[in-house]
Scaffold this active site. Structure first.
Site, PDB file in Angstrom:
ATOM      1  N   ASP A 248     -72.783  81.395 -11.046  1.00  0.00           N
ATOM      2  CA  ASP A 248     -73.628  82.567 -10.851  1.00  0.00           C
ATOM      3  C   ASP A 248     -73.552  83.072  -9.413  1.00  0.00           C
ATOM      4  O   ASP A 248     -74.171  82.538  -8.509  1.00  0.00           O
ATOM      5  CB  ASP A 248     -75.075  82.222 -11.219  1.00  0.00           C
ATOM      6  N   THR A 249     -72.787  84.134  -9.233  1.00  0.00           N
ATOM      7  CA  THR A 249     -72.484  84.685  -7.920  1.00  0.00           C
ATOM      8  C   THR A 249     -72.080  86.135  -8.106  1.00  0.00           C
ATOM      9  O   THR A 249     -71.587  86.501  -9.164  1.00  0.00           O
ATOM     10  CB  THR A 249     -71.314  83.910  -7.278  1.00  0.00           C
TER      11      THR A 249
END
Length: 525
Positions: free
Chosen positions: A347-348
């Site tokens: 998650d980025t």
């Protein structure tokens, strides 16, 4: 050039400026910032901040960022470390005494001080043209009025909704459940925070009401965070680390980022004739998986806060890669190395911008796991990152949790340089996958002559904690062959990572590429 008989994306071409990122609204705001006189830094800040409401499970003001910058008129690249530190009261011995084997993901213990806002302020002051107030002005209405939830965002939101607790549930599950595609989502509390930053700079976030809200909210949960921890936050400048693959320089952010892992992995693969292999065949996927196991094992042993790293030169040395390459059996998988550091996540957000003067920005921005620690500040609803889970609790390890220390980070921006000229800022999101993703992208370009969009679209595989994740783009025959080699094969529920890139052609045009695994696009003018 792609086969126009088949579904796919054409590259985006433009001359004056371009942005590639994971959400169309952020790309649009970035390009509009360029068109009204801002430069690549102004545009990257505007787009990155907007991603905090467009993709709140991925990033936000409570997170960290890393940046590579090529200034206009120069081919030199500088790096900005916008990652925060553990609070002064952090105590690994206390966690070990509670029988914890790792920093708990969903508690105040994993919350480090957010560094991204300080980095945005520093970037704007040193390289920006518009100033923070002008840069953030068009972004704030999106936080106030909301944006429609995009399909990939809705998918990720539903997967992680159960991680939200307390104020975070109230803010990020406004109807008591993950929003559906097209639902409007707003963060009016953070619109207020952005107005304070626009007016007061870093003091609007790291001092006064906002800092007090974050510190008090964490202490109420049992945390040791103080306002002084926030006011002490400071990003710093440095040089990137670099390696060469097939005559192209790969520039990565230095530790505490994991960019050196990509360079080591590329150095290992340089000992194999990758170009002679089928780009989507078993032989390539196998050798790449084995190289990843070895490079990531080195990462887990050596990488940490730059003040505590002692083996970086050894990790980057050609002879190290040569010795590791010799351990790879082309026909048989080796056991996976046990992870010592860093809980895996995907998650980025990543954004890259190039302007008409050819300033180039490669910026990656994250709250670590989906919705960070699942906790938010009580007044402004700022999600807290759980980047402290990147520490190890192993006593004496370079990456052991300690007061005021930065954890080993998964997020890494990158650039390519050819013949002394920076030719491409790029990034591959996906947590631990990122170094592998950087090398796969570079190999697609160099070994197989793919254009950037094709290199991004190509199927991916990743050896992750003992499992070889293989996207559906690979054939069943390839998966069966890899299983025969001893790999534990799994088709992941979601795609592996997401990439963005801009190629700076020597003739003067820009070529943008954006991953269909995300909701975003490349836009230029």
């Amino acid at each position: 050039m792609r086969d126009f008989h088949l579904p796919g994306r054409s590259p985006v071409l433009a001359t004056e400026g371009m942005c590639a990122t994971s959400h169309p609204l952020a790309a649009r705001v970035a390009v509009e910032t360029l068109a009204r006189g801002g430069n690549a830094v102004d545009a990257a800040i505007a787009g990155a901040v907007l991603l905090g409401v467009c993709e709140p499970q991925m990033t936000g003001l409570g997170g960290d960022c890393f940046v590579l910058i090529k200034p206009a008129g120069s081919e030199d690249v500088t790096a900005l470390n916008g990652s925060g530190r553990a609070p002064a009261g952090a105590d690994a011995a206390r966690l070990r005494g509670s029988d914890a084997k790792a920093v708990p993901l969903d508690t105040h213990d994993a919350v480090t001080i957010p560094g991204a806002v300080d980095a945005f302020c520093t970037l704007s002051e040193r390289y920006g043209k518009l100033g923070l107030a002008d840069t953030l002005g068009p972004v704030i209405p999106y936080f106030e009025g909301g944006v429609p939830v995009a399909p990939r965002v809705a998918f990720d939101w539903a997967e992680a909704a159960d991680r939200l607790r307390g104020t975070a549930r109230d803010v990020y599950l406004p109807q008591g459940a993950a929003p559906l595609v097209g639902s409007r989502f707003a963060l009016p509390g953070q619109a207020d925070v952005l107005r304070r930053i626009a007016r007061d700079g870093r003091a609007g976030f790291y001092e006064g009401d906002v800092a007090e809200d974050m510190a008090a909210s964490l202490r109420a949960l049992g945390g040791v965070h103080e306002v002084s921890d926030f006011s002490a936050c400071a990003c710093d400048w440095g040089d990137p680390v670099a390696g060469t693959y097939r005559g192209i320089d790969l520039l990565e952010h230095r530790p505490n980022g994991q960019g050196a892992t990509a360079i080591l992995m590329a150095n290992i693969l340089s000992h194999f004739d990758i170009a002679a292999m089928d780009p989507v065949g078993a032989a390539r996927a196998h050798v790449e998986a084995e190289a990843a196991k070895l490079a990531y094992d080195a990462r887990n042993r050596f990488l940490a806060d730059m003040d505590h790293v002692t083996r970086l030169e050894h990790m980057l040395a050609p002879e190290t890669a040569s010795r590791l390459a010799a351990l790879i059996d082309p026909a048989r998988a080796m056991p996976a190395a046990a992870p010592l550091t860093e809980a895996v996540h995907r998650d980025t957000v990543y954004i890259t911008v190039v302007d008409r003067d050819r300033m180039a920005v490669s910026l990656i921005y994250s709250i670590f796991h989906s919705f960070g620690a699942g906790l938010a500040s009580n007044r402004f609803g700022i999600l807290f990152q759980n980047r402290g889970a990147g520490f190890t609790l192993e006593e004496g390890h370079p990456n052991e949790m300690a007061p005021g220390k930065r954890p080993m980070h998964t997020i890494i921006p990158a650039m390519l340089r050819e013949g002394g000229r920076v030719t491409m800022p790029f990034g591959v999101m996906g947590g631990a996958y990122q170094p592998n993703g950087h090398v796969r992208f570079l190999s697609n370009l160099t070994d197989f002559g793919m254009d950037p969009q094709t290199a991004i679209d190509a199927p991916r595989a990743f050896s992750d904690a003992g499992t070889l994740k293989v996207e559906r783009g690979y054939s069943d025959a390839v998966r069966a062959e890899l299983a025969e080699m001893g790999h534990d094969i799994r088709i992941p529920d979601g795609p592996i990572g997401g990439a963005q890139a801009i190629r700076i052609d020597a003739s003067g045009y820009l070529e943008g590429a954006s991953d269909a695994r995300k909701d975003g696009c490349a836009l230029g003018y």
